[in-house]
Design a protein around this motif. Structure first.
Motif, PDB file in Angstrom:
ATOM      1  N   UNK A 148       1.449  -7.243   1.662  1.00  0.00           N
ATOM      2  CA  UNK A 148       0.620  -7.680   0.519  1.00  0.00           C
ATOM      3  C   UNK A 148       0.339  -6.074  -0.361  1.00  0.00           C
ATOM      4  N   UNK A 149       0.564  -5.070   0.360  1.00  0.00           N
ATOM      5  CA  UNK A 149       0.160  -3.696  -0.191  1.00  0.00           C
ATOM      6  C   UNK A 149       1.378  -3.693  -1.438  1.00  0.00           C
ATOM      7  N   UNK A 150       2.353  -4.225  -1.442  1.00  0.00           N
ATOM      8  CA  UNK A 150       3.418  -4.236  -2.367  1.00  0.00           C
ATOM      9  C   UNK A 150       2.888  -4.613  -3.633  1.00  0.00           C
ATOM     10  N   UNK A 151       2.317  -5.853  -3.604  1.00  0.00           N
ATOM     11  CA  UNK A 151       1.828  -6.487  -4.740  1.00  0.00           C
ATOM     12  C   UNK A 151       0.696  -5.866  -5.314  1.00  0.00           C
ATOM     13  N   UNK A 153       0.557  -4.029  -9.152  1.00  0.00           N
ATOM     14  CA  UNK A 153      -0.731  -4.111  -9.957  1.00  0.00           C
ATOM     15  C   UNK A 153      -1.269  -2.802 -10.224  1.00  0.00           C
ATOM     16  N   UNK A 154      -1.375  -2.028  -9.293  1.00  0.00           N
ATOM     17  CA  UNK A 154      -1.847  -0.658  -9.551  1.00  0.00           C
ATOM     18  C   UNK A 154      -1.336   0.079 -10.424  1.00  0.00           C
ATOM     19  N   UNK A 155       0.129  -0.100 -10.330  1.00  0.00           N
ATOM     20  CA  UNK A 155       1.143   0.668 -11.232  1.00  0.00           C
ATOM     21  C   UNK A 155       0.794   0.316 -12.758  1.00  0.00           C
ATOM     22  N   UNK A 159      -0.609   4.493   0.648  1.00  0.00           N
ATOM     23  CA  UNK A 159      -1.007   5.080   1.926  1.00  0.00           C
ATOM     24  C   UNK A 159      -1.262   3.895   2.682  1.00  0.00           C
ATOM     25  N   UNK A 160      -1.797   2.812   2.530  1.00  0.00           N
ATOM     26  CA  UNK A 160      -1.753   1.527   3.466  1.00  0.00           C
ATOM     27  C   UNK A 160      -0.272   1.052   3.569  1.00  0.00           C
ATOM     28  N   UNK A 161       0.343   1.189   2.553  1.00  0.00           N
ATOM     29  CA  UNK A 161       1.766   0.495   2.714  1.00  0.00           C
ATOM     30  C   UNK A 161       2.539   1.382   3.697  1.00  0.00           C
ATOM     31  N   UNK A 162       2.495   2.665   3.476  1.00  0.00           N
ATOM     32  CA  UNK A 162       3.220   3.568   4.193  1.00  0.00           C
ATOM     33  C   UNK A 162       2.863   3.556   5.658  1.00  0.00           C
TER      34      UNK A 162
END
Length: 245
Positions: A32-35, A39-41, A150-153
């Motif tokens: 979910x962090x990828x989406x 969105x943040x980008x 950070x959460x994605x990593x």
């Protein structure tokens, strides 16, 4: 094809390893962090674009202020010159009338220009406030992006750990199986996603379908070392005491 029943049962271990590897890969692709990052980008790009547009608007207004101030200075200088002529005397009655008329015109023009300058300054103040707000919003978007990254990593690091552990287990398991059996397993797994499954309570653990009587009769009649596959999904059927035969 024949294979030791004990070796066939170990196919279930391999299938479990491969199932977790598949889940790990799916999780890696669908975090979910990828989406959130995407969105943040987008938000960061939009906020930066807003800042650029705001800076451009400020530059345009600054040029307009300078132009307006220059014109006001010109009108004031012309008025000062006319007043100096009046104060110096030595002008004819007609010149006096003309100078007084021009001074009145210049005063009106100066008032109009100063009102316009005030309006421009007010617009600039509003645009500058918008720019400050855009800066705050950009900082928030960058913070959101950094948090999601950070959460994605962290999630990817966990997945890497799982994959490394399971890859190691798989490397140790693969030599257990005869080449032909492993090739069949890999071929079925590539086509169907599951290479081997437990036959439990007369039901295939891969496709979850219950065997009909003819299939069960065929399986029951087969020797324990015979490698059997599900007629529905093709998965290798591993028989144990739970198979219900």
């Amino acid at each position: 094809m024949k294979a030791d029943p004990a070796v066939q049962r170990r196919l279930l271990e391999l299938a479990d390893v491969d199932a977790e590897l598949a889940r790990t890969e799916h999780r890696r692709r669908t975090l979910p962090e990828l989406e959130e990052i995407a969105a943040a980008e987008r938000a960061v790009r939009e906020r930066r674009d807003a800042q650029v547009a705001n800076a451009t608007a400020l530059d345009d207004l600054d040029r307009e202020v300078k132009r307006q101030e220059k014109e006001i200075d010109g009108v004031r200088a012309r008025g000062d010159r006319d007043r100096a002529l009046l104060a110096g005397g030595g002008v004819s009655a007609k010149q006096l009338t003309d100078l007084e008329h021009e001074l009145a015109t210049l005063q009106r023009r100066q008032t109009t220009l100063e009102d316009e300058l005030l309006e421009i300054m007010e617009r600039r103040e509003a645009v500058e406030a918008d720019g400050q707000h855009a800066g705050v919003e950009l900082a928030k978007a960058q913070e959101t992006l950094a948090d999601a990254a950070r959460r994605r990593d962290e999630a990817l690091a966990d997945l890497d750990t799982t994959q490394a552990r399971r890859d190691d287990e798989r490397v140790k398991l693969v030599p257990v199986f005869p080449e032909a059996l492993l090739a069949l397993y890999e071929r079925v797994r590539a086509n169907k996603g599951i290479g081997a499954a437990l036959l439990r309570a007369r039901r295939c653990g891969a496709c979850r379908l219950e065997m009909d009587r003819s299939a069960l009769s065929r399986i029951s009649a087969s020797s324990a070392d015979e490698v059997l596959t599900c007629e529905e999904c093709g998965a290798i059927l591993v028989r144990t005491g739970e198979s219900g035969l």
